[in-house]
Scaffold this motif. Structure first.
Motif, PDB file in Angstrom:
ATOM      1  N   SER A 616     -34.688 -42.440  24.303  1.00  0.00           N
ATOM      2  CA  SER A 616     -35.464 -42.665  23.088  1.00  0.00           C
ATOM      3  C   SER A 616     -36.560 -41.618  22.936  1.00  0.00           C
ATOM      4  N   ARG A 619     -35.022 -38.244  22.091  1.00  0.00           N
ATOM      5  CA  ARG A 619     -34.621 -38.164  20.682  1.00  0.00           C
ATOM      6  C   ARG A 619     -35.846 -38.037  19.776  1.00  0.00           C
ATOM      7  N   GLN A 622     -37.033 -34.466  19.758  1.00  0.00           N
ATOM      8  CA  GLN A 622     -36.167 -33.644  18.913  1.00  0.00           C
ATOM      9  C   GLN A 622     -36.426 -33.901  17.428  1.00  0.00           C
ATOM     10  N   VAL A 647     -35.872 -45.318  16.832  1.00  0.00           N
ATOM     11  CA  VAL A 647     -34.994 -44.430  17.601  1.00  0.00           C
ATOM     12  C   VAL A 647     -33.823 -45.239  18.135  1.00  0.00           C
ATOM     13  N   THR A 652     -26.452 -40.442  23.410  1.00  0.00           N
ATOM     14  CA  THR A 652     -27.362 -39.308  23.612  1.00  0.00           C
ATOM     15  C   THR A 652     -27.332 -38.318  22.457  1.00  0.00           C
ATOM     16  N   GLY A 654     -28.281 -36.132  19.580  1.00  0.00           N
ATOM     17  CA  GLY A 654     -29.570 -35.725  19.027  1.00  0.00           C
ATOM     18  C   GLY A 654     -30.711 -35.743  20.012  1.00  0.00           C
ATOM     19  N   THR A 655     -30.418 -35.954  21.298  1.00  0.00           N
ATOM     20  CA  THR A 655     -31.494 -35.992  22.286  1.00  0.00           C
ATOM     21  C   THR A 655     -31.679 -34.654  22.990  1.00  0.00           C
TER      22      THR A 655
END
Length: 791
Positions: A616, A619, A622, A647, A652, A654-655
């Protein structure tokens, strides 16, 4: 043409599938929802005709009493609940707390202190079809403006909840004792009162002893028992009508109610306390809505429950009209002799199933009070891996068992227990009527006149029964009132103490200016690892943080302030559970994580919480960088208390990380790496390994994973550095920091406040589950910070 035929075929298949599912749910509902309601014929006439009506025992009185039962059953369970109230579900959930939750979301009635605007963005927050643009009514603004009125509303709901708990004590006692009382018939065994009470106590102990196995699912298996019971009593009722007095059909006319009251007067009015026993268990239709659907519950009621019970009540009245002396045990005496033992066995099993539904409902009510901060922390066990919301609370289970046994041994009389039982049930129904009238205005957004019509019609009807039940307070009706007073006191003291403690935390938050002046190192040594600081605050830094660093000037490389809070919705989808934000500038490596649960969510021992948290935060980092890049600033420095973002934690994507299962070699490498980076001594690390070996069952279920930065993905250098620090801290270990608080009243407090805080609240805190247990914090990683709260 072929497309039309194909579409018609698909619709037919879907319709068949829907009908099959609906029928299955309706069948299963008999074992969970209708066990209590279906066992009412065991004691309705016996209780109603006892006492003052003994001097009016003739055909006219019996016919008038049946007419009362028929119209009561038609107006309240059928018209009020099946047709109207079942439509007021809260995302499929029912009960008084569902209605209160709906009201809190569509008007500002909630007293939960840590609510946020972000909570309103939950997909389950608003009722479908609600027009949020509708102007607020003067009545709504008046209720929202006065905090005392909102407090009174909460107390009213809690009073209804306490009566449900009282119902949880009285229903098993009443049902089991009534079923076992069939053995008093001299034509069978002719057992005395002492033996009847002893056998009932044994059955009750067995019932509560099985609760830890999750017997709510056993009730699904007992659905055939309840169906067999209903069909049996329906057929016996039809036989009694034909055999004893076919004229009973004329009593369907309300004219016989008028004749009944003309003849019996005040004594007839007091007998309404026995008539309302015919509708006990009605509230379960609404309370257990979450396990089924409104359509399946309606189908079961209209198709089987209503006709079978009406035939039984009609048949029993026909039998009594020709056998007046049989009033003391009318149900069993109306059964043809060859069928007595089979019906007795089925009645006993049906009584046990009927008790199960209200025990499960009591667990749910306590869990919902817990979510509102109105009940001391207790252990909540999720009894089903597949069916959401089926729970077991050990402390409440044993308290209910002791109270049931005390009631059985203390009262020993079905009539006296029935007086208490009826008062508890009609009070819950009256609370539902009042809340429902508010739902019609604020949630359904209907005219005020429609709400008043609903309140006046059903409120007046239930008030008449309530007034008759109150008249029997000296004859056992004091039981649920005493129980409610005790539980209300516990709930109010806990809610008051918890609210005062939160206010102290809120007023003594650490100044962000003080944090910023300390610099990125916070003026202390930053050691490897992640520090999770648990707090009830959704903004700001709690006082326990400054208290900790003042006494021990060292803290972890990454700090996360975790708030586990309840939201007034039944369930929070997993994808919307985590709110992540940043505290202070980027180089401080301080974050906030708010974990949101609904009032029916169960906070299970989530062994992957640490992994979810890392994903979390990664992400969020990002997302923050992408937003800064899209705004053209080229920097992602945030404010001192940045905004929170929802979030997702399911994968995973977009992390900037990749996850792979940890192997033995990886564990060995991680261990050697942690020798230099871990904040734990070699002794502590050896203790941790011993602890994990002892908890082998838990460890074997845990998915051991390792995070790595995705080398194939183009990541901003600043983001890469921050992700690298996060993963290094994760590898070094996670520590959980919670406050071990001592709450004291200020020296200038009045006597009531001093007693409530220093004695009552302190006693409850010492004898309930600790926060580390309810939050499922591993003891090997727990740090408790002692603080005194002067409230």
């Amino acid at each position: 043409m072929d497309e039309e035929v194909g579409a018609a075929g698909r619709q037919q298949v879907q319709w068949k599938s829907y009908c099959r599912t609906l029928s299955l749910l309706a069948f299963q509902s008999f074992g969970v929802v209708y066990g209590d309601l279906s066992t009412s014929p065991l004691y309705v006439y016996r209780n109603s005709l006892s006492g003052r009506l003994n001097g009016y025992l003739d055909e006219t009185t019996i016919f008038g009493l049946f007419s009362l039962v028929f119209w009561t059953f038609t107006l309240i369970p059928l018209l009020k609940y099946v047709i109207i109230v079942l439509s007021a579900d809260d995302n499929g959930e029912g009960g008084t707390f569902a209605l209160y939750s709906l009201l809190c979301r569509h008007a500002k009635f909630s007293l939960l202190p840590n609510q946020q605007a972000a909570d309103e963005e939950l997909s389950t927050y608003y009722h479908p079809g609600t027009d949020r643009a509708v102007a607020s009514s003067p009545f709504k603004r008046f209720l929202e403006k006065h905090r005392k009125l909102r407090t009174c509303l909460l107390l009213f709901v809690l009073f209804g909840a306490c009566m449900v708990i009282g119902d949880g004590v009285l229903t098993p006692t009443m049902s089991v004792l009534s079923a076992i009382s069939g053995l008093q018939d001299p034509a069978t065994s002719g057992l005395g009162d002492g033996w009847i009470v002893l056998i009932a106590c044994v059955v009750l102990v067995g019932l509560f002893a099985l609760q830890h196995r999750g017997t709510h699912r056993v009730a699904f298996l007992f659905a055939p028992i309840v169906v067999l019971w209903l069909l049996s009593i329906g057929i016996i009722g039809l036989y009694n009508i034909i055999h004893w007095n076919p004229r009973i059909f004329v009593a369907l006319s309300p004219h016989y109610i008028v004749k009944f009251f003309k003849k019996t007067g005040k004594d007839g009015w007091i007998s309404l306390g026995g008539v309302l026993l015919a509708i006990t268990g009605t509230e379960a239709m609404f309370a257990d809505l979450g396990h089924f659907s409104a359509a399946s519950i309606r189908l079961a009621f209209v198709g089987v429950i209503y006709p079978c019970l009406m035939l039984q009540y009609m048949g029993q009245a026909a039998f009594l009209s020709k056998n007046i002396p049989a009033v003391h045990n009318s149900f069993y005496l109306s059964i043809p002799s060859p069928l007595f033992w089979p019906v007795f066995v089925i009645a006993t099993l049906a009584a046990i199933v009927g008790s199960q539904s209200i025990i499960s409902a009591t667990f749910s009510i306590v869990k919902q009070c817990l979510a509102l901060g109105c009940f001391p922390r207790v252990k909540v066990v999720h009894t089903s891996r597949w069916i959401h919301g089926q729970i077991y609370i050990p402390e409440i289970n044993w308290i209910l068992m002791v109270l049931c046994l005390a009631t059985t041994l203390g009262f020993r009389d079905i009539t006296v227990i029935g007086n208490a039982y009826g008062l508890a049930c009609i009070t819950v129904m009256f609370v539902t009527t009042c809340l429902m009238s508010l739902v019609i205005i604020f949630v359904w957004q209907k005219n005020l006149l429609i709400s008043l019509l609903f309140l006046v019609f059903f409120g007046a009807l239930e008030a008449a029964y309530l007034s008759a039940a109150v008249m029997k307070v000296p004859q056992g009706g004091w039981g649920p009132i005493a129980l409610s007073a005790v539980f209300m006191s516990i709930m109010y003291v806990w809610h008051y103490g918890t609210r005062r403690k939160y206010q102290f935390d809120f007023q003594n938050k650490v100044s962000m200016k003080w944090i910023l002046n300390l610099g990125p190192s916070l003026g202390i040594m930053r050691v490897p690892g992640i520090g999770l600081i648990y707090t009830e605050l959704v903004t700001g830094v709690p006082a326990i943080f400054s208290h900790f660093v003042t006494n021990l000037p060292a803290f972890h490389q990454v700090l996360v302030f975790v708030c586990v809070k309840s939201v007034p919705v039944p369930y929070v989808p997993m994808d919307e559970r985590y709110l992540i934000g940043r505290i202070g500038p980027r180089e401080y490596r301080m974050y906030r994580c708010i974990v949101r649960y609904g009032y029916k969510d169960v906070q299970k021992d989530d062994e992957n919480f640490e992994n979810h948290l890392v994903m979390s935060i990664a992400r969020f980092i990002q997302m923050e960088a992408e937003e800064s890049a899209s705004s053209g600033t080229g920097s992602y420095e945030s404010s001192t208390e940045g905004r929170m973002a929802v979030v997702h934690t399911t994968d995973t994507t977009g992390t900037g990380l990749v996850v792979r299962d940890s192997s033995v070699e990886d564990d060995a490498a991680a261990t050697s790496l942690s020798l230099t980076r871990s904040s734990k001594s070699e002794t502590l690390r050896s203790l941790q390994s011993i602890y994990e070996l002892e908890a082998v069952g838990s460890v074997s279920r845990r998915r051991r994973v390792r995070f790595q930065i995705d080398e194939e993905e183009r990541i901003d250098p600043q983001v890469r550095d921050e992700l690298s620090d996060l993963l290094e801290a994760k590898e070094a270990g996670v520590a959980y920091i919670i406050g071990h608080s001592y709450v004291k009243a200020r020296k200038n407090s009045n006597f009531l406040k001093t007693f409530a805080i220093n004695y009552a609240y302190s006693f409850l805190r010492k004898n309930c589950r600790g926060p580390s247990v309810t939050l499922h914090i591993p003891h090997i990683s727990l740090i408790e910070v002692g603080m005194i709260y002067y409230v």
